[in-house]
Motif scaffolding. Structure first.
Motif, PDB file in Angstrom:
ATOM      1  N   ILE A 168     -25.749  10.278 -10.390  1.00  0.00           N
ATOM      2  CA  ILE A 168     -27.049  10.250  -9.711  1.00  0.00           C
ATOM      3  C   ILE A 168     -26.852  10.666  -8.255  1.00  0.00           C
ATOM      4  N   SER A 169     -27.577  11.687  -7.843  1.00  0.00           N
ATOM      5  CA  SER A 169     -27.487  12.136  -6.443  1.00  0.00           C
ATOM      6  C   SER A 169     -28.658  11.586  -5.648  1.00  0.00           C
ATOM      7  N   LEU A 170     -28.389  11.257  -4.402  1.00  0.00           N
ATOM      8  CA  LEU A 170     -29.406  10.712  -3.508  1.00  0.00           C
ATOM      9  C   LEU A 170     -29.669  11.675  -2.364  1.00  0.00           C
ATOM     10  N   LEU A 171     -30.943  11.843  -2.025  1.00  0.00           N
ATOM     11  CA  LEU A 171     -31.335  12.585  -0.833  1.00  0.00           C
ATOM     12  C   LEU A 171     -32.012  11.596   0.098  1.00  0.00           C
ATOM     13  N   LEU A 172     -31.451  11.416   1.298  1.00  0.00           N
ATOM     14  CA  LEU A 172     -31.992  10.448   2.250  1.00  0.00           C
ATOM     15  C   LEU A 172     -32.962  11.143   3.205  1.00  0.00           C
ATOM     16  N   ASP A 173     -34.197  10.676   3.195  1.00  0.00           N
ATOM     17  CA  ASP A 173     -35.231  11.173   4.110  1.00  0.00           C
ATOM     18  C   ASP A 173     -35.393  10.122   5.203  1.00  0.00           C
ATOM     19  N   THR A 174     -34.636  10.287   6.302  1.00  0.00           N
ATOM     20  CA  THR A 174     -34.660   9.288   7.374  1.00  0.00           C
ATOM     21  C   THR A 174     -35.783   9.612   8.338  1.00  0.00           C
ATOM     22  N   ASN A 175     -36.790   8.757   8.321  1.00  0.00           N
ATOM     23  CA  ASN A 175     -37.978   8.979   9.135  1.00  0.00           C
ATOM     24  C   ASN A 175     -38.617   7.637   9.419  1.00  0.00           C
ATOM     25  N   ASP A 176     -38.973   7.397  10.663  1.00  0.00           N
ATOM     26  CA  ASP A 176     -39.574   6.115  11.014  1.00  0.00           C
ATOM     27  C   ASP A 176     -41.054   6.042  10.661  1.00  0.00           C
ATOM     28  N   VAL A 177     -41.616   7.163  10.186  1.00  0.00           N
ATOM     29  CA  VAL A 177     -43.005   7.170   9.712  1.00  0.00           C
ATOM     30  C   VAL A 177     -42.991   6.910   8.210  1.00  0.00           C
ATOM     31  N   PHE A 178     -43.858   6.013   7.741  1.00  0.00           N
ATOM     32  CA  PHE A 178     -43.912   5.707   6.319  1.00  0.00           C
ATOM     33  C   PHE A 178     -44.192   6.975   5.510  1.00  0.00           C
ATOM     34  N   ALA A 179     -43.448   7.169   4.441  1.00  0.00           N
ATOM     35  CA  ALA A 179     -43.637   8.337   3.575  1.00  0.00           C
ATOM     36  C   ALA A 179     -44.999   8.258   2.883  1.00  0.00           C
ATOM     37  N   GLU A 219     -42.268  14.525  -1.763  1.00  0.00           N
ATOM     38  CA  GLU A 219     -41.430  14.445  -2.960  1.00  0.00           C
ATOM     39  C   GLU A 219     -40.577  13.182  -2.959  1.00  0.00           C
ATOM     40  N   VAL A 220     -40.871  12.250  -2.082  1.00  0.00           N
ATOM     41  CA  VAL A 220     -40.132  10.993  -2.015  1.00  0.00           C
ATOM     42  C   VAL A 220     -40.322  10.203  -3.311  1.00  0.00           C
ATOM     43  N   ASP A 221     -39.229   9.675  -3.841  1.00  0.00           N
ATOM     44  CA  ASP A 221     -39.294   8.839  -5.044  1.00  0.00           C
ATOM     45  C   ASP A 221     -39.388   7.366  -4.697  1.00  0.00           C
TER      46      ASP A 221
END
Length: 291
Positions: free
Chosen positions: A122-133, A139-141
């Protein structure tokens, strides 16, 4: 379907209408200014109406153009969401996780090796953002959110209840006996977190008057920066318990007393309704709950 055969021209029109600019539409669609102009002329010829007024600083929709844009904007947004949803569900062996930068740096990233060893497929993509997705347009899961549950229409489950603890660099207190007396802690430089205002609550808990809490000219919005200032010996931090865990383990920080200031917020696992049953998401959530 006869009226929809000029799909490329409709896309050129929609981007031009959105940006009020042929050049900007060309940039977005990665074509030339002339190509956009030709597509719009083709569409105007097909419809038998003028869609734009040409202006020196761009273009302006005509009445007919405004009516058409009301339809194309919604249609292309729906198409985009549909494509994103299919893409997201097709790549089931990958998960895009949204989380704040401070949570990623101080807690999550140091634990990732454990996840990769347990679940190498399983690969992870980290979307680091202080604003709620925004789950409607991204495409955030999964999102890891610190707050109070109020996310209508989304599945959420508490990962950790949070509290504040008192930490500082060993160099700041030298050979002082631990745990420190409240009066001694209050006499040190106190670092202030603009998001978690807790020193007054700490003072009330240990029986000190709030006027014993010194005012600091610097306030930190980012919790990771606050902890770096503490590690640097600049003062004492009242930090969310999760964030300094690794620094405490490595000896970069130490707890000065045993107080725990409760918070009415917690760390939550958030996703779209039903996605919590996807195999990869369920595996990821189970791992999160176990660490």
């Amino acid at each position: 379907m006869e009226n929809l055969r000029h799909l490329r021209a409709l896309q050129a029109f929609d981007e031009t209408a959105t940006h009020s600019s042929l050049s900007r539409a060309a940039d977005v669609l990665n074509v030339t200014h002339g190509a956009i102009s030709r597509q719009i002329k083709l569409l105007e010829l097909h419809l038998g109406v003028t869609l734009f007024h040409r202006r020196p600083n761009g273009v302006e929709l005509t009445k007919a153009g405004e009516r058409l844009h009301q339809s194309t904007r919604g249609a292309f947004s729906t198409l985009q969401l549909g494509v994103m949803e299919v893409k997201r569900l097709h790549h089931r062996q990958s998960i895009t996780v949204s989380l704040s930068t401070s949570l990623a740096l101080k807690w999550f990233v140091p634990l990732l090796n454990s996840f990769q060893q347990e679940h190498p497929g399983i690969s992870l993509l980290l979307d680091t953002n202080d604003v709620f997705a925004d789950f409607d347009v991204s495409e955030v899961d999964v999102a890891l959110r610190f707050g109070e549950p109020g996310w209508d229409g989304l599945y959420h489950e508490q990962i950790r209840q949070e509290e504040l603890i008192v930490v500082a660099a060993p160099s700041l207190i030298d050979q002082t006996w631990l745990p420190m007396r409240a009066e001694d802690v209050a006499s040190l430089p106190l670092l202030h977190d603009a998001f978690n205002v807790g020193w007054e609550s700490w003072a009330a808990q240990v029986g000190l008057s709030s006027d014993r809490i010194n005012a600091q000219s610097i306030k930190y919005v980012d919790s990771a920066v606050l902890l770096e200032a503490a590690i640097d010996g600049q003062g004492v931090a009242l930090a969310r318990r999760l964030l300094p865990a690794r620094d405490l383990e490595l000896g970069r920080l130490i707890r000065l007393d045993e107080t725990r200031v409760p918070l009415d917020r917690a760390l939550y696992f958030v996703c779209r309704p039903g996605d919590q049953e996807r195999v990869t998401v369920r595996i990821f959530k189970k791992w999160l709950m176990s660490i």
